[in-house]
Write a protein that holds these residues in place. Sequence first.
Motif, mmCIF file in Angstrom:
data_model
loop_
_atom_site.group_PDB
_atom_site.id
_atom_site.type_symbol
_atom_site.label_atom_id
_atom_site.label_comp_id
_atom_site.label_asym_id
_atom_site.label_seq_id
_atom_site.Cartn_x
_atom_site.Cartn_y
_atom_site.Cartn_z
ATOM 1 N N MET A 99 35.967 54.835 32.645
ATOM 2 C CA MET A 99 36.775 54.010 33.539
ATOM 3 C C MET A 99 37.877 53.335 32.720
ATOM 4 S SD MET A 99 35.407 54.404 36.581
ATOM 5 C CE MET A 99 35.656 53.027 37.681
ATOM 6 N N LEU A 100 39.119 53.680 33.014
ATOM 7 C CA LEU A 100 40.284 53.137 32.331
ATOM 8 C C LEU A 100 40.156 53.264 30.810
ATOM 9 C CD1 LEU A 100 41.054 50.068 34.629
ATOM 10 C CD2 LEU A 100 42.321 52.195 34.442
ATOM 11 N N LYS A 159 39.140 42.580 29.513
ATOM 12 C CA LYS A 159 38.200 41.811 30.339
ATOM 13 C C LYS A 159 38.374 42.127 31.823
ATOM 14 C CE LYS A 159 39.599 37.855 28.653
ATOM 15 N NZ LYS A 159 40.545 38.392 27.656
ATOM 16 N N SER A 160 39.620 42.326 32.220
ATOM 17 C CA SER A 160 39.862 42.644 33.628
ATOM 18 C C SER A 160 39.292 44.006 34.005
ATOM 19 C CB SER A 160 41.364 42.608 33.930
ATOM 20 O OG SER A 160 42.044 43.592 33.162
ATOM 21 N N ILE A 161 39.197 44.908 33.020
ATOM 22 C CA ILE A 161 38.623 46.228 33.286
ATOM 23 C C ILE A 161 37.158 46.102 33.676
ATOM 24 C CG2 ILE A 161 38.079 48.477 32.280
ATOM 25 C CD1 ILE A 161 40.527 48.210 30.538
ATOM 26 N N LEU A 162 36.462 45.187 33.020
ATOM 27 C CA LEU A 162 35.061 44.958 33.370
ATOM 28 C C LEU A 162 34.940 44.502 34.817
ATOM 29 C CD1 LEU A 162 33.599 43.153 30.217
ATOM 30 C CD2 LEU A 162 33.037 45.439 31.046
ATOM 31 N N LEU A 163 35.802 43.553 35.211
ATOM 32 C CA LEU A 163 35.756 43.047 36.585
ATOM 33 C C LEU A 163 36.172 44.127 37.583
ATOM 34 C CD1 LEU A 163 37.173 39.429 36.148
ATOM 35 C CD2 LEU A 163 34.801 40.229 36.069
ATOM 36 N N VAL A 188 39.897 56.006 36.853
ATOM 37 C CA VAL A 188 39.291 57.037 36.005
ATOM 38 C C VAL A 188 40.077 57.166 34.693
ATOM 39 C CG1 VAL A 188 38.594 59.451 35.844
ATOM 40 C CG2 VAL A 188 38.497 58.259 38.054
ATOM 41 N N ARG A 189 39.341 57.200 33.570
ATOM 42 C CA ARG A 189 39.973 57.297 32.250
ATOM 43 C C ARG A 189 40.749 58.602 32.134
ATOM 44 N NH1 ARG A 189 38.399 58.870 26.925
ATOM 45 N NH2 ARG A 189 36.415 59.654 27.729
ATOM 46 N N SER A 190 41.891 58.534 31.517
ATOM 47 C CA SER A 190 42.755 59.697 31.370
ATOM 48 C C SER A 190 42.021 60.851 30.687
ATOM 49 C CB SER A 190 44.002 59.318 30.567
ATOM 50 O OG SER A 190 44.833 60.443 30.382
ATOM 51 N N GLY A 191 42.069 62.006 31.314
ATOM 52 C CA GLY A 191 41.434 63.196 30.764
ATOM 53 C C GLY A 191 40.011 63.414 31.203
ATOM 54 N N ALA A 192 39.385 62.400 31.858
ATOM 55 C CA ALA A 192 37.992 62.527 32.308
ATOM 56 C C ALA A 192 37.944 63.178 33.689
ATOM 57 C CB ALA A 192 37.306 61.169 32.348
ATOM 58 N N GLU A 193 36.883 63.953 33.930
ATOM 59 C CA GLU A 193 36.723 64.608 35.220
ATOM 60 C C GLU A 193 36.185 63.654 36.284
ATOM 61 O OE1 GLU A 193 34.232 67.975 34.791
ATOM 62 O OE2 GLU A 193 35.627 69.077 33.487
#
Length: 550
Positions: A10-11, A35-39, A55-60
């Motif tokens: 995630m991100l 920290k905002s990514i966690l929220l 979704v993190r770049s490159g992840a399916e």
Amino acid sequence: MLRGLSIRNMLLIDRLDLDFQSGLNVLTGETGAGKSILLDSLGFVLGWRGRADLVRSGAEQGEVTAVFEIPDAHPVHRVLADQELSLDEGELILRRTNTPSGRKTAFVNDRRVSGEALRKLSELLVELHGQHDDRGLLNPKGHRLLLDAFAGVDLAPVQGAWKTLRSARDTLNKARDALVQAQADEEYLRHAVEELDKLDPQAGEEETLDTRRRLMQGAERIREDIAKASNALGGDAAEGAMTDALRWLEGASDHAGPQLEPAIGAVTRALSELADAQRGVEDCLNALDFNPLELEATEERLFAIRGLARKHNVVPDALAEFAADLRGRLAAIDGGADQIDALEQAVRAAQERYDTLASKLGEARRKAALKLDKAMLAELAPLKMERAVFTTQITQGEAGSDGRDDVAFTVATNPGAPSGPIDKIASGGELSRFLLALKVCLTKRSEGVTLIFDEIDRGVGGATADAVGRRLAALAQSAQILVVTHSPQVAAQGAHQWQVSKSVKAGETLSTVAKLDVDERTREIARMLAGDVITPEAEAAAKTLLTRRS
């Protein structure tokens, strides 16, 4: 209580597993560390609406799992029962996946559910209070919502009564407008109904009359030919000849034997068919016998029906239905006064019910306002605002679905200063503390909910920040609290602390979260005090803050 949070792809997070505890959990880190990514990730698994590109770049696929410990008396059990879901040894596991295209799938204890079901559960599990929540205090329209939340009032009865009242008013107004319009057309309606009733057209009559008229118009021409055919079929012609032929054949059959029997049978059958033909022709001749006056009467009625249809711009077959509609409009005029009276009575009854319920709601709000003011007074003192006065003002406003009360929060922050609207009097730091005090008051009515405060201490520092941290720590004695903060005073009050940091590995930026031990906490709080260069003085101050933790 939130026990665990697992994040995958995630991100800026590739893989993260966090175990949370009861009490005050603190998350710290430099601005932009994640920290905002966690929220955002927690909000995602809870079904909250947020940013789509998680979704993190490159992840399916990205995935977040949250594990909650649910006590027996928790209200979430009711929602689970409605969704036909069950717990696994008191554990509730929420899991949600997302693809780069935005396709989301949610699971509760490994059973697929809708996003709406997820949100219903999350409303009873987590409350998020963000760093911009104090903006709600600046809008008086939100004050009534906050008071209602504190009072725990049920708005459904008033909302239902308001809906009924509006419907009754709309029905009455439409009936009045219809009656006025009908009365304006009354003379026309009475004349038209009288004319239609006198003619009394029936569905399908125009076609019947037209067919009869055409038949009578062509009767003279075709009757002569049909009469000739009748003569040709009669006893002096075909019938007589065939009868003679049958008599001769029957006489000859005595000598010819069975050889003539087929011919005799055929002639017999032909005579029978000939008789049927004669009867049909005679019936037709009888039908063509008409009185010339009948043709005149048929044409007169046919033209009258067609003329009336053109006059009212309807097809002839619709005249009967049109007449019924006009009679209904006349009946509405004749019975209009009675109908209006009945509808006015319905409006009065709906108004009385709404007034009664709105008055009860207003009374409940006024009682709750006094309790809220008292509760706020108790909450403001520990936040270094012991001299502040918080007052909930209720005035009568325009009636609506939520009653007819206007609610406004007013404050006086200094002794002797006049009270005024909270958005005009309080500074940024004061707003944060007023908001925290309100949230504490409201939280007392939210049992079993994990509270998340995202930089609720914005705009305060020093002793005031320490007071905020101590109030959060006290609140955490009866509830699980997660706090995202940049304040070292607030961080020091935490029972557990995590540090969010960002690093670059193999050209890829990733965020990580690490739980801190005592020494690590000291260094992190020293960093928050001193900045990039941690001095011995900062470490000493950090140790002092941790030693003074509630």
